[in-house]
Design a protein around this motif. Structure first.
Motif, PDB file in Angstrom:
ATOM      1  N   CYS A   1     -23.859  39.067   2.543  1.00 24.37           N
ATOM      2  CA  CYS A   1     -23.028  39.237   1.290  1.00 24.37           C
ATOM      3  C   CYS A   1     -22.001  38.256   1.121  1.00 24.37           C
ATOM      4  N   VAL A   2     -20.968  38.224   2.121  1.00 25.91           N
ATOM      5  CA  VAL A   2     -19.898  37.459   2.203  1.00 25.91           C
ATOM      6  C   VAL A   2     -20.446  35.680   1.984  1.00 25.91           C
ATOM      7  N   ASN A   3     -21.641  35.464   2.863  1.00 22.66           N
ATOM      8  CA  ASN A   3     -22.147  34.033   2.768  1.00 22.66           C
ATOM      9  C   ASN A   3     -22.791  33.856   1.312  1.00 22.66           C
TER      10      ASN A   3
ATOM     11  N   ASP B   1     -10.249  53.893  10.810  1.00 25.01           N
ATOM     12  CA  ASP B   1     -10.109  52.428  11.430  1.00 25.01           C
ATOM     13  C   ASP B   1     -10.877  52.085  12.283  1.00 25.01           C
ATOM     14  N   ARG B   2     -11.302  53.144  13.322  1.00 22.77           N
ATOM     15  CA  ARG B   2     -12.177  52.739  14.363  1.00 22.77           C
ATOM     16  C   ARG B   2     -13.577  52.312  13.789  1.00 22.77           C
ATOM     17  N   TYR B   3     -13.851  52.936  12.910  1.00 24.24           N
ATOM     18  CA  TYR B   3     -15.292  52.291  12.197  1.00 24.24           C
ATOM     19  C   TYR B   3     -15.298  51.180  11.660  1.00 24.24           C
ATOM     20  N   LEU B   4     -14.025  50.982  10.715  1.00 23.63           N
ATOM     21  CA  LEU B   4     -13.849  49.764   9.987  1.00 23.63           C
ATOM     22  C   LEU B   4     -13.558  48.624  10.639  1.00 23.63           C
ATOM     23  N   ARG B   5     -12.822  48.687  11.873  1.00 18.94           N
ATOM     24  CA  ARG B   5     -12.462  47.566  12.519  1.00 18.94           C
ATOM     25  C   ARG B   5     -13.915  47.000  13.085  1.00 18.94           C
ATOM     26  N   VAL B   6     -14.855  47.770  13.445  1.00 15.32           N
ATOM     27  CA  VAL B   6     -16.107  47.329  14.012  1.00 15.32           C
ATOM     28  C   VAL B   6     -16.950  46.541  12.969  1.00 15.32           C
ATOM     29  N   VAL B   7     -16.929  47.118  11.691  1.00 20.48           N
ATOM     30  CA  VAL B   7     -17.580  46.496  10.813  1.00 20.48           C
ATOM     31  C   VAL B   7     -17.039  45.126  10.532  1.00 20.48           C
ATOM     32  N   GLU B   8     -15.875  45.063  10.323  1.00 17.08           N
ATOM     33  CA  GLU B   8     -14.911  43.978  10.301  1.00 17.08           C
ATOM     34  C   GLU B   8     -15.215  42.696  11.204  1.00 17.08           C
ATOM     35  N   GLN B   9     -15.330  43.190  12.391  1.00 13.50           N
ATOM     36  CA  GLN B   9     -15.271  42.279  13.646  1.00 13.50           C
ATOM     37  C   GLN B   9     -16.883  41.702  13.407  1.00 13.50           C
ATOM     38  N   SER B  10     -17.917  42.571  13.367  1.00 10.60           N
ATOM     39  CA  SER B  10     -19.222  42.142  13.150  1.00 10.60           C
ATOM     40  C   SER B  10     -19.433  41.247  12.075  1.00 10.60           C
ATOM     41  N   MET B  11     -18.816  41.486  10.886  1.00  9.85           N
ATOM     42  CA  MET B  11     -18.756  40.619   9.822  1.00  9.85           C
ATOM     43  C   MET B  11     -18.216  39.392   9.921  1.00  9.85           C
ATOM     44  N   ARG B  12     -17.196  39.180  10.559  1.00  6.78           N
ATOM     45  CA  ARG B  12     -16.651  37.868  11.171  1.00  6.78           C
ATOM     46  C   ARG B  12     -17.583  37.332  12.165  1.00  6.78           C
ATOM     47  N   ASP B  13     -17.978  38.093  12.908  1.00  4.18           N
ATOM     48  CA  ASP B  13     -19.067  37.204  14.077  1.00  4.18           C
ATOM     49  C   ASP B  13     -20.369  36.911  13.264  1.00  4.18           C
ATOM     50  N   HIS B  14     -20.708  37.395  12.323  1.00  2.00           N
ATOM     51  CA  HIS B  14     -21.944  36.907  11.791  1.00  2.00           C
ATOM     52  C   HIS B  14     -21.742  35.973  10.420  1.00  2.00           C
ATOM     53  N   ALA B  15     -20.684  36.103   9.722  1.00  3.46           N
ATOM     54  CA  ALA B  15     -20.617  35.377   8.621  1.00  3.46           C
ATOM     55  C   ALA B  15     -20.128  33.975   8.908  1.00  3.46           C
TER      56      ALA B  15
ATOM     57  N   ARG C   1     -17.769  30.692   9.367  1.00  7.70           N
ATOM     58  CA  ARG C   1     -16.527  30.526   9.633  1.00  7.70           C
ATOM     59  C   ARG C   1     -15.749  30.377   8.349  1.00  7.70           C
ATOM     60  N   GLY C   2     -15.942  29.231   7.711  1.00  7.45           N
ATOM     61  CA  GLY C   2     -14.950  28.987   6.363  1.00  7.45           C
ATOM     62  C   GLY C   2     -15.099  30.309   5.311  1.00  7.45           C
ATOM     63  N   LEU C   3     -16.148  30.922   5.316  1.00  4.09           N
ATOM     64  CA  LEU C   3     -15.945  32.148   4.516  1.00  4.09           C
ATOM     65  C   LEU C   3     -15.445  33.450   5.117  1.00  4.09           C
ATOM     66  N   ALA C   4     -15.923  33.625   6.343  1.00  6.94           N
ATOM     67  CA  ALA C   4     -15.384  34.695   7.019  1.00  6.94           C
ATOM     68  C   ALA C   4     -13.836  34.812   7.044  1.00  6.94           C
ATOM     69  N   ASP C   5     -13.007  33.860   7.478  1.00 12.25           N
ATOM     70  CA  ASP C   5     -11.734  33.603   7.760  1.00 12.25           C
ATOM     71  C   ASP C   5     -11.028  33.965   6.485  1.00 12.25           C
ATOM     72  N   HIS C   6     -11.599  33.878   5.245  1.00 14.99           N
ATOM     73  CA  HIS C   6     -10.644  34.031   4.185  1.00 14.99           C
ATOM     74  C   HIS C   6     -10.943  35.386   3.424  1.00 14.99           C
ATOM     75  N   VAL C   7     -11.672  36.290   4.016  1.00 12.61           N
ATOM     76  CA  VAL C   7     -11.943  37.587   3.435  1.00 12.61           C
ATOM     77  C   VAL C   7     -11.136  38.754   4.123  1.00 12.61           C
ATOM     78  N   ALA C   8     -10.725  39.576   3.251  1.00 19.08           N
ATOM     79  CA  ALA C   8     -10.080  40.909   3.811  1.00 19.08           C
ATOM     80  C   ALA C   8     -10.914  41.975   3.970  1.00 19.08           C
ATOM     81  N   VAL C   9     -10.873  42.789   4.691  1.00 16.58           N
ATOM     82  CA  VAL C   9     -11.806  44.005   4.806  1.00 16.58           C
ATOM     83  C   VAL C   9     -10.802  45.446   4.855  1.00 16.58           C
TER      84      VAL C   9
END
Ligand SMILES: [Zn+2]
Length: 324
Positions: free
Chosen positions: A255-257, A276-290, A292-300
């Motif tokens: 979706c971010v892409n 937070d425990r759940y949300l931080r895994v979601v966030e890290q996975s999003m950053r690992d898969h989106a 770079r230029g898009l993932a770096d600028h999105v807050a979760v």
């Protein structure tokens, strides 16, 4: 109080109705939450909505005459041009003209909106996404709903049903989804999918604490049970939670892409309970898969309005549409 103008938001679910009264600035004046028994016909749903709205207005000491508009959020799919519900889970409203029936009943303008869209709009107008213009809302629960704010407006798509994030296919031929297709995000990251995996592990002896607490009935595997497994440190179940969160992050990356949002707001029972425990895994996975230029600028971030997001959004949309 005479002449004061208010709007009412209603969140109509299968087992509860929440109604709330708001002033012009979306400040909440009163709310009423009612648990409802399963009902057979549309008339009974109408009665329940009527009682709920009357109860909230009563608490606010405001007469129906002062209500500018009523926004009603419902799960499911409906026809925006007619306000007719096409399909809704857990409510006997298929093919029912909800908007017309409620307008006749209340003698007030009524606006119907999908509940996830309303929840996203509520977070955008008054919650965690306030002040942003490009927002992705995602609500993982039994299913996974999504809502979009693009250029500061709710994006509903050509037929009004945009945002079905849960049914993006992330593995062709993968596990069966509730929608009938295979490999949807929901079949990996929804609570039903988590329950499926947790029951398998409980049955196999890998999660004795959770087996003792929740047994082997899928429906007993609520967000609370998963929270308890985290507290108890039951590794097999924590693994199920983190795997689901990791898959959700992959869905968000797609979706971010596509959308390049500024912020992703994650709401609903799972994130409320697992935090937070759940949300931080979601966030890290999003950053690992989106990308770079898009993932770096999105807050979760976690949603901040809880239950109220949907009624806030429904009320805000009703107020804006009746003014337009
Ligand atoms: Zn699906």
């Amino acid at each position: 109080m005479a002449g004061r103008s208010v709007v009412v938001g209603v969140d109509l679910g299968g087992t509860k109705i929440l109604s709330a009264v708001f002033d012009d600035d979306l400040r909440k004046i009163a709310r009423k939450k009612t648990k409802t028994a399963a009902v057979n016909g549309s008339d009974a749903v109408l009665d329940n909505v009527s009682l709920s709205v009357a109860g909230a207005l009563d608490k606010a000491k405001i007469p129906m005459a002062d209500v500018d508009a009523i926004g009603v959020a419902v799960p499911g799919v409906f026809d925006r041009s007619t306000g007719v519900i096409i399909q809704t889970p857990n409510l006997p409203l298929s093919d029912y003209p909800l908007k017309a029936a409620l307008e006749q009943h209340f003698s007030r303008p009524v606006w119907v909106e999908n509940d996830v869209n309303a929840g996203t709009y509520g977070e955008y107008r008054a919650g965690a996404a306030k002040g942003y213009r490009h927002v992705l809302g995602v609500f993982p629960g039994t299913g996974i709903g999504g809502g979009l704010i693009i250029n500061g407006e709710l994006y509903i798509g050509s037929g009004g049903n945009a945002g079905e994030i849960g049914h993006m296919i992330i593995q062709p031929g993968g596990p069966l989804c509730g929608c009938g297709r295979r490999g949807c995000l929901e079949a990996f990251a929804g609570r039903s999918a988590m329950a499926r995996d947790a029951v398998f592990l409980a049955n196999s002896g890998a999660a004795p604490d959770t087996l003792a607490a929740a047994g082997t009935d899928y429906s007993a595997y609520t967000s609370k049970v998963f929270h308890r497994a985290i507290e108890a440190g039951e590794a097999a179940i924590v693994g199920v939670i983190e795997r689901a969160a990791w898959y959700l992050g992959i869905g968000l990356a797609n979706c971010v892409n596509l959308l390049n949002p500024e912020i992703v707001v994650v709401g609903g029972g799972l994130v409320e309970r697992l935090g937070d425990r759940y949300l931080r895994v979601v966030e890290q996975s999003m950053r690992d898969h989106a990308m770079r230029g898009l993932a770096d600028h999105v807050a979760v971030v976690a949603a901040s309005l809880g239950d109220d997001a949907t009624v806030v959004g429904a009320a805000a949309l009703a107020a804006e549409r009746s003014r337009a």
